[in-house]
Design a protein around this motif. Structure first.
Motif, PDB file in Angstrom:
ATOM      1  N   UNK A 170       0.540  -1.163  -0.414  1.00  0.00           N
ATOM      2  CA  UNK A 170      -0.016  -0.325  -0.417  1.00  0.00           C
ATOM      3  C   UNK A 170       1.153   1.002  -0.081  1.00  0.00           C
ATOM      4  N   UNK A 172       0.472   3.950   0.928  1.00  0.00           N
ATOM      5  CA  UNK A 172       0.252   5.310   2.196  1.00  0.00           C
ATOM      6  C   UNK A 172       1.280   4.166   3.268  1.00  0.00           C
ATOM      7  N   UNK A 173       1.858   2.696   3.136  1.00  0.00           N
ATOM      8  CA  UNK A 173       2.633   2.609   3.554  1.00  0.00           C
ATOM      9  C   UNK A 173       4.627   3.714   3.529  1.00  0.00           C
ATOM     10  N   UNK A 175       4.331   6.517   2.233  1.00  0.00           N
ATOM     11  CA  UNK A 175       4.024   7.986   3.005  1.00  0.00           C
ATOM     12  C   UNK A 175       4.090   7.866   4.575  1.00  0.00           C
ATOM     13  N   UNK A 176       3.005   7.004   4.790  1.00  0.00           N
ATOM     14  CA  UNK A 176       3.686   7.912   6.909  1.00  0.00           C
ATOM     15  C   UNK A 176       5.007   7.387   7.040  1.00  0.00           C
ATOM     16  N   UNK A 177       5.871   6.710   6.412  1.00  0.00           N
ATOM     17  CA  UNK A 177       6.702   6.712   6.848  1.00  0.00           C
ATOM     18  C   UNK A 177       7.605   7.757   6.425  1.00  0.00           C
ATOM     19  N   UNK A 178       7.608   8.312   4.926  1.00  0.00           N
ATOM     20  CA  UNK A 178       7.666   9.314   5.056  1.00  0.00           C
ATOM     21  C   UNK A 178       7.890  10.932   5.774  1.00  0.00           C
ATOM     22  N   UNK A 179       6.521  10.971   6.123  1.00  0.00           N
ATOM     23  CA  UNK A 179       5.292  12.302   6.588  1.00  0.00           C
ATOM     24  C   UNK A 179       6.488  11.742   8.142  1.00  0.00           C
ATOM     25  N   UNK A 190      14.098  -0.190   6.233  1.00  0.00           N
ATOM     26  CA  UNK A 190      13.236   0.658   7.021  1.00  0.00           C
ATOM     27  C   UNK A 190      11.801  -0.518   6.913  1.00  0.00           C
ATOM     28  N   UNK A 191      11.142   0.139   5.820  1.00  0.00           N
ATOM     29  CA  UNK A 191       9.748  -0.313   5.422  1.00  0.00           C
ATOM     30  C   UNK A 191       9.030  -0.627   4.126  1.00  0.00           C
ATOM     31  N   UNK A 195       8.485  -4.643   3.683  1.00  0.00           N
ATOM     32  CA  UNK A 195       7.269  -5.247   3.186  1.00  0.00           C
ATOM     33  C   UNK A 195       7.259  -6.495   1.768  1.00  0.00           C
ATOM     34  N   UNK A 274      -1.020  -5.161   1.661  1.00  0.00           N
ATOM     35  CA  UNK A 274      -1.334  -4.491   1.875  1.00  0.00           C
ATOM     36  C   UNK A 274      -2.846  -3.262   1.672  1.00  0.00           C
ATOM     37  N   UNK A 276      -5.144  -1.637   0.482  1.00  0.00           N
ATOM     38  CA  UNK A 276      -6.169  -1.614   0.796  1.00  0.00           C
ATOM     39  C   UNK A 276      -6.996  -0.399  -0.170  1.00  0.00           C
TER      40      UNK A 276
END
Lengths: 564, 361
Positions: A170, A172-173, A175-179, A190-191, A195, A274, A276
């Motif tokens: 996904x 967003x997985x 982008x969440x880390x980037x933010x 790390x991400x 995955x 992931x 969704x």
């Protein structure tokens, strides 16, 4: 048990009988022989004898090294390619897809000879390097050659599995880390990498098992100090009674199972698919000019190496003389003439054995799929597990099991030994390729909704007629794909073939190629036969791809609708 | 913690030929809970992602705490975002998910332990710290996503449809939790939703977007009572709209010819837009419904109609009443013993002039 009809019991019993006779008992016999003395008393002595022989110990560690290093090099090739495809928006993605299929249409032992002519000590590359720069690269020396050939043959397993895994992340997985302040290499490690790891592990463990079990490539390259060639040599040279062959077999099976179990353990509970609702894939970026050049350079280097065995085999099949020169000195069509004159029997044998084996596979596949998904037969899951377990059985081990278990058994009413007939070769193919056909059939049946069968039954069709008129037609695409996959992979099977072929008249193409390749004079015809085999596999692969695509598009509209 | 403002100045964004945001101007006050409300495709998520730094505008500026962040990458903005899918990393435990941003900021281990513990305590999930995200329920996952974002003490909290993956009861509960947490932290929060109830119940102020254009900004009640156009009127709550032609404008009174109904006159209290054609708008519950032959209260403007549909919803009954060539929604508050109107009954609808808004057609 209530609700299970006699027909279901019968079908289950027949499948079980087949699996017991031609998979479980032969392999069990190999294990048994490895753990008993000649008089039948249990012992671990054969194993201590194995490890006290330095030759065997060396073979063991060589096999381990070759399998691990092949997986490592395959990963080095595949990981950047997979990452390019998923991360960047560039045209090379199509090239990478092609790269993912090309190696698989040629068995590694066919390419091995050509690889030696191109990358070997006096191969094209080193001749040129020596002429121009005065040095050579010992790529094909010793075990390194085996690792090189196996890595470029099997890297697509990692490429395909990893690409799918990365594609399912996904966006967003990321982008969440980037933010949260993560980027660049840290973001990857790390991400993204964790995955994608399940896909990587699945692919890499497959490479490990395939390489660990491969017999043809080391034999063709003359590297006999590995487990599979040792097992083969023991049985053919020392004899069927030599316990070392069985100990080697047991070790090979155990390692295959351990590798598969380890990867299954690592993968358990890690369905990281992931994507969704509300999320797309990870961000596509436009490559910078410098990045593009590097990516294309890598792709073309890999493409060149991957294509070299194909090209080499093709050149070899037309070459009149090819030694100590970068390219053949003269060309001829004579090898093809030889092949059609001498080896038409082999081509016919391949078509016969593989056709029958693939036929058995889809019949068993449909039956097992139906028993698992549509009946309440007790312990039905075991049929699936047993059939799938044959993935972990190296061809050479299965062949040894057949020879041992059916030793001295004659065809009813004749003096002909069962083990001397081609039936054994065909059965070995059927057992070894059953998992492919089975997966295909299960996937196909899962797409046929039960209500379609219930509708037929409520209109008065019996179970058997429902299966014939509704289920099988709807599964046709999957069945056909399973048949083709079994057929083409059986056509290039060597490790069981080599041991079970008892007369040249029953030899299939793969055996013929191997036989020709043994002598320098035979390389031309061997390559010509190889080209024919590649042709068969390529056409089959393309055909099954078309069938699968068409079936998919046929089922798509019905499956959709929930998409908002 | 210092509360910061967020401003958008003339922000424009297109994806290829598609214009997604057109001249967006917003002033979000420090500590405000601000909702971006709009239908799908209105550009509200794009605007949120633009503030987070995942989209880049073609022109205009985004200011956080008065500083132009347009050129900054997402990881340089100190903006926390909670994703619609939560985007919890399945390979990390709840604890490691929450600690992620602090590790990136190279915070020392003891502080990480203390802050992650505190935030998990705050969202009530300390006991679940060693679980994996897929072992949690939807509401718990939502709380982890929130904890992971607020633990880094961002200047601004962005929420992208944070409640859309939850079932209805949980949604109401999480909505209240979210608001309580926001109030405690005093964090400037921007919240994207397509659900007007969600926006109205939580937001201090909200902006309604359609086709990439901000239609109206204001407190929920202000938008509900005084929508500026037909889109806002229809999107925030239910609204009846009658197209009309202006007959006469006087100082305090306007006379309209409503198609298929006839002439209606309204006092001009709130003013009326320019133009020959207008829309007469009013909420379903601002209509009185009575039998056609009942005595009429002169403070109302009366229209004759026929009941076409009757839906009993508990708190009220919603009728669809045919008036001329229009079908109007009429809500009648329900109490035990109230007689309902049958389908086909001839009724009179009474419209209270103070509840009528005249909109540009």
């Amino acid at each position: 048990m209530a609700g299970v009809q006699p027909g279901v019991w019968l079908a289950g019993a027949l499948v079980l009988a087949f699996l017991l006779l031609f998979l479980v008992l032969p392999v069990g016999r190999v294990f048994y022989t490895a753990f008993v003395e000649a008089d039948g008393t249990p012992t671990l002595g054969h194993f201590s004898a194995f490890f006290s022989q330095s030759l065997m110990e060396e073979a063991f560690f060589n096999s381990l090294t070759v399998a691990v290093m092949s997986a490592v090099f395959a990963a080095l090739i595949a990981v950047p390619l997979a990452y390019f495809t998923v991360r960047f928006d560039f045209r090379g993605a199509i090239l990478i897809q092609t790269l993912g299929v090309l190696p698989l249409i040629m068995p590694p032992f066919v390419g091995a000879v050509a690889m030696q002519l191109i990358f070997g000590r006096s191969g094209s590359l080193n001749l040129l390097l020596n002429d121009w720069f005065g040095f050579t690269l010992p790529i094909m020396e010793g075990l390194r050659g085996v690792i090189f050939v196996e890595a470029i043959h099997y890297f697509p397993f990692i490429l395909m599995n990893l690409t799918v895994a990365l594609r399912n992340i996904d966006g967003a997985m990321e982008e969440a880390a980037m933010s949260l302040g993560c980027r660049g290499w840290r973001l990857f490690w790390r991400v993204i990498f964790p995955l994608g790891l399940p896909g990587f592990v699945a692919g890499a463990s497959l490479v490990f098992v395939k390489v660990f079990d491969d017999l043809g490539t080391p034999l063709v390259l003359g590297q006999t100090n590995l487990l599979a060639p040792q097992a083969y040599l023991r049985i053919t040279q020392v004899g069927l009674e030599d316990p070392m062959g069985y100990v080697t077999s047991v070790i090979m099976i155990v390692f295959s199972i351990v590798a598969m179990a380890l990867s299954a353990h690592v993968l358990r509970g890690k369905d990281y698919a992931t994507t969704q609702k509300g999320g797309g894939s990870i961000q596509r970026r436009v490559l910078s000019t410098g990045g593009s050049i590097m990516a294309y350079a890598w792709i073309f280097i890999v493409l060149a190496i991957v294509l070299s065995p194909h090209l080499g085999v093709l050149l070899l099949s037309f070459a009149k003389v090819w030694s100590f020169s970068p390219l053949p000195d003269a060309y001829t069509l004579a090898h093809y003439a030889t092949v059609f004159q001498d080896s038409s029997g082999m081509i016919r044998n391949t078509l016969l054995y593989c056709g029958l084996a693939a036929g058995i596979d889809v019949i068993l596949g449909v039956t097992i799929a139906y028993l698992i998904l549509r009946t309440r037969l007790p312990a039905r899951q075991w049929l699936d597990w047993m059939a799938t377990a044959s993935l972990a059985v190296p061809g050479i081990v299965l062949a040894i099991g057949y020879l041992r278990l059916y030793k001295g058994v004659t065809l009813p009413g004749t003096d002909v030994l069962l083990t001397s007939t081609w039936v054994m070769i065909m059965l070995a193919y059927a057992v070894r390729r059953l998992p492919y056909a089975l997966r295909s059939c299960i996937a196909a049946l899962q797409q046929v909704h039960v209500s379609l069968e219930e509708a037929a039954e409520s209109l008065g069709a019996t179970k058997m007629r429902t299966i014939r008129r509704v289920v099988v037609p709807l599964m046709a695409g999957g069945i056909l794909a399973g048949f083709v996959t079994s057929f083409i992979t059986a056509a290039v099977e060597l490790s069981a073939t080599i041991l079970l072929t008892s007369a040249e008249s029953q030899a299939p193409m793969s055996y013929g190629i191997y036989l020709y390749m043994q002598s320098v004079a035979g390389r031309g015809p061997g390559a010509a036969l190889g080209v024919l085999a590649i042709g068969v596999v390529a056409i089959g692969t393309y055909f099954s791809h078309v069938v699968v695509e068409r079936t998919h598009s046929r089922f798509q509209p019905a499956a959709k609708g929930s998409e908002a | 913690m210092k509360k910061v403002s967020v401003q958008c100045r003339h922000v424009r964004l297109s994806f290829g030929p598609t214009r997604v945001l057109e001249d967006v101007n917003l002033d979000i006050e420090p500590g405000e809970f601000f909702a971006l409300l709009g239908p799908s495709g209105s550009g509200k998520s794009t605007l949120l992602r633009l503030i987070a730094g995942f989209n880049r505008q073609q022109s205009g500026d985004v200011l956080i705490d008065g500083v132009d962040v347009s050129a900054k990458a997402p990881w340089e903005r100190n903006v926390g975002m909670v994703f619609q899918s939560y985007a919890l990393w399945p390979h990390l435990t709840v604890w490691d998910n929450v600690a992620f941003g602090l590790v990136e900021r190279k915070v020392d281990k003891a502080t990480i332990r203390q802050r992650v513990g505190a935030v998990l305590e705050l969202v009530g999930l300390l006991a679940f710290a060693q679980r994996r995200p897929n072992q949690l329920s939807g509401g718990q996952q939502q709380r982890v996503a929130l904890a992971r974002t607020i633990v880094i003490e961002p200047q601004v909290l962005l929420l992208d449809e944070p409640l859309s993956n939850l079932d209805k009861t949980l949604r109401v509960q999480m909505r209240q939790e979210l608001l309580a947490t926001q109030r405690r932290l005093g964090l400037t929060t921007i919240f994207v939703t397509h659900d007007q109830e969600e926006a109205m119940t939580t937001a201090d102020r909200m902006a309604v977007l359609d086709k990439g254009v901000v239609q109206q900004v204001g407190a929920p009640a202000a938008l509900y009572d005084d929508p500026v156009n037909a889109f806002v009127a229809g999107f925030v709550g239910t609204m009846n709209l009658l197209p009309a032609r202006v007959r006469a404008r006087e100082a305090a009174r306007i006379t309209l010819d409503v198609e298929g109904v006839g002439e209606l006159a309204f006092p001009l209290a709130g003013g009326a837009p320019e133009g020959e054609r207008l829309l007469v708008s009013f909420r379903p519950h601002s209509l009185r419904v009575d039998l056609a032959d009942a005595a009429r209260d002169a403070r109302y403007v009366w229209m004759p109609g026929t009941v076409e549909v009757s839906e009993f919803l508990g708190e009220f009954t919603r009728y669809r009443v045919r008036v001329g060539s229009h079908s109007l929604a009429v809500d009648q508050a329900h109490y035990a013993g109230l007689r309902k109107f049958a389908v086909g009954a001839a009724v009179s609808l009474g419209l209270e002039p103070s509840q009528v808004r005249l909109l540009a057609a």
